[in-house]
Write a protein that holds these residues in place. Structure first.
Motif, PDB file in Angstrom:
ATOM      1  N   SER A 182       0.848  -1.188   0.000  1.00 51.95           N
ATOM      2  CA  SER A 182       0.000   0.000   0.000  1.00 51.95           C
ATOM      3  C   SER A 182       0.885   1.241   0.000  1.00 51.95           C
ATOM      4  O   SER A 182       1.998   1.224   0.533  1.00 51.95           O
ATOM      5  CB  SER A 182      -0.947   0.022   1.202  1.00 51.95           C
ATOM      6  N   CYS A 183       0.380   2.312  -0.595  1.00 47.24           N
ATOM      7  CA  CYS A 183       1.063   3.611  -0.601  1.00 47.24           C
ATOM      8  C   CYS A 183       0.025   4.687  -0.300  1.00 47.24           C
ATOM      9  O   CYS A 183      -1.112   4.612  -0.796  1.00 47.24           O
ATOM     10  CB  CYS A 183       1.715   3.889  -1.950  1.00 47.24           C
ATOM     11  N   THR A 184       0.397   5.671   0.494  1.00 44.21           N
ATOM     12  CA  THR A 184      -0.535   6.713   0.895  1.00 44.21           C
ATOM     13  C   THR A 184       0.003   8.079   0.492  1.00 44.21           C
ATOM     14  O   THR A 184       1.163   8.414   0.750  1.00 44.21           O
ATOM     15  CB  THR A 184      -0.768   6.687   2.417  1.00 44.21           C
ATOM     16  N   LEU A 185      -0.847   8.867  -0.171  1.00 41.26           N
ATOM     17  CA  LEU A 185      -0.483  10.204  -0.619  1.00 41.26           C
ATOM     18  C   LEU A 185      -1.723  11.089  -0.600  1.00 41.26           C
ATOM     19  O   LEU A 185      -2.796  10.673  -1.058  1.00 41.26           O
ATOM     20  CB  LEU A 185       0.090  10.145  -2.043  1.00 41.26           C
ATOM     21  N   ASN A 186      -1.588  12.282  -0.044  1.00 37.87           N
ATOM     22  CA  ASN A 186      -2.680  13.261  -0.001  1.00 37.87           C
ATOM     23  C   ASN A 186      -3.948  12.685   0.630  1.00 37.87           C
ATOM     24  O   ASN A 186      -5.071  12.970   0.186  1.00 37.87           O
ATOM     25  CB  ASN A 186      -3.000  13.768  -1.414  1.00 37.87           C
ATOM     26  N   GLY A 187      -3.764  11.851   1.638  1.00 40.52           N
ATOM     27  CA  GLY A 187      -4.904  11.289   2.346  1.00 40.52           C
ATOM     28  C   GLY A 187      -5.559  10.104   1.675  1.00 40.52           C
ATOM     29  O   GLY A 187      -6.544   9.566   2.183  1.00 40.52           O
TER      30      GLY A 187
END
Length: 233
Positions: A182-187
């Motif tokens: 998983s990757c998280t960016l800008n919420g």
């Protein structure tokens, strides 16, 4: 694909959309299966081969889910380069039901240079992104697969793929698996694809071959490589 809307879209640029569908099917459909389409206005048939099996529900005719949107986006982004050339790579990750893309230790050893993580959602307009997994290319180095490995000052060359930093700072993995889950960016949290390269796919000024990624000049860098490309007229 049996709709008038698909036919209209496909006919707008048959050559380009044939190429795009090759990658959509390669990403979404399992290995050993294929998808065929006949253009109703020309009667020409196209057959696209599956490989990775990332979006099994969508392939089966169900409405595309958000998870399928994400992993398809990641897979498509992972396969592009600004030179439009075919480059072998190792594609690692999971499909939307948690099944791992098959890989072997031999694959990891052959594709020993870690490259990047790709993620995003083209379906919703959120864009698509690349993070760096490997070391930044040195001034003398270049690659057809440069969007994840180039220094920050040259990332704009890869638009519309947006460079967003290191994979480690944005993504998580489970255990010792060679890919991120998983990757998280800008919420927003996304399902990513992780890529690896063969070492020889990174070129070095001075190896005696003027590569697509190198330029003439009087120096020893990829942008001015006298040893490989000669001096500029």
């Amino acid at each position: 694909m049996n709709t008038a809307a698909f036919a209209t879209w496909f006919q707008q640029d048959r050559e380009l959309n044939d190429t795009l569908m090759q990658y959509v099917v390669r990403c979404g459909v399992p290995n050993g299966q294929s998808v065929s389409y006949t253009d109703p206005s020309t009667a020409q048939s196209y057959t696209w081969q599956g490989l990775l099996g990332l979006t099994l529900g969508w392939v089966g005719g169900a409405p595309v889910t958000q998870a399928e949107q994400q992993v398809m986006t990641a897979c498509l982004a992972a396969h592009v380069n600004k030179y439009g050339m075919s480059v072998p790579l190792s594609v690692l990750g999971r499909n939307t039901v948690g099944e791992e893309i098959e890989y072997s230790q031999q694959e990891l050893e052959t594709y020993s240079r870690t490259e990047g993580c790709f993620f995003g959602n083209l379906f919703t307009g959120e864009g698509f992104f690349v993070g760096r997994e490997g070391s930044v290319l040195e001034d003398a180095e270049s690659s057809l697969r440069a969007c994840a490995l180039m220094p920050n000052t040259t990332k704009s060359e890869c638009d519309p793929v947006a460079y967003v930093g290191t994979c480690e700072s944005l993504c998580t993995r489970e255990g010792t698996q060679p890919y991120y889950t998983s990757c998280t960016l800008n919420g927003h949290t996304y399902l990513p694809i992780t890529t690896r390269l063969m070492p020889e796919q990174v070129y070095r000024c001075g190896d005696g071959v003027c590569q697509w990624t190198e330029q003439c000049g009087s120096g020893t860098t990829r942008d001015s490589c006298a040893a490989d490309c000669g001096t500029c007229s």
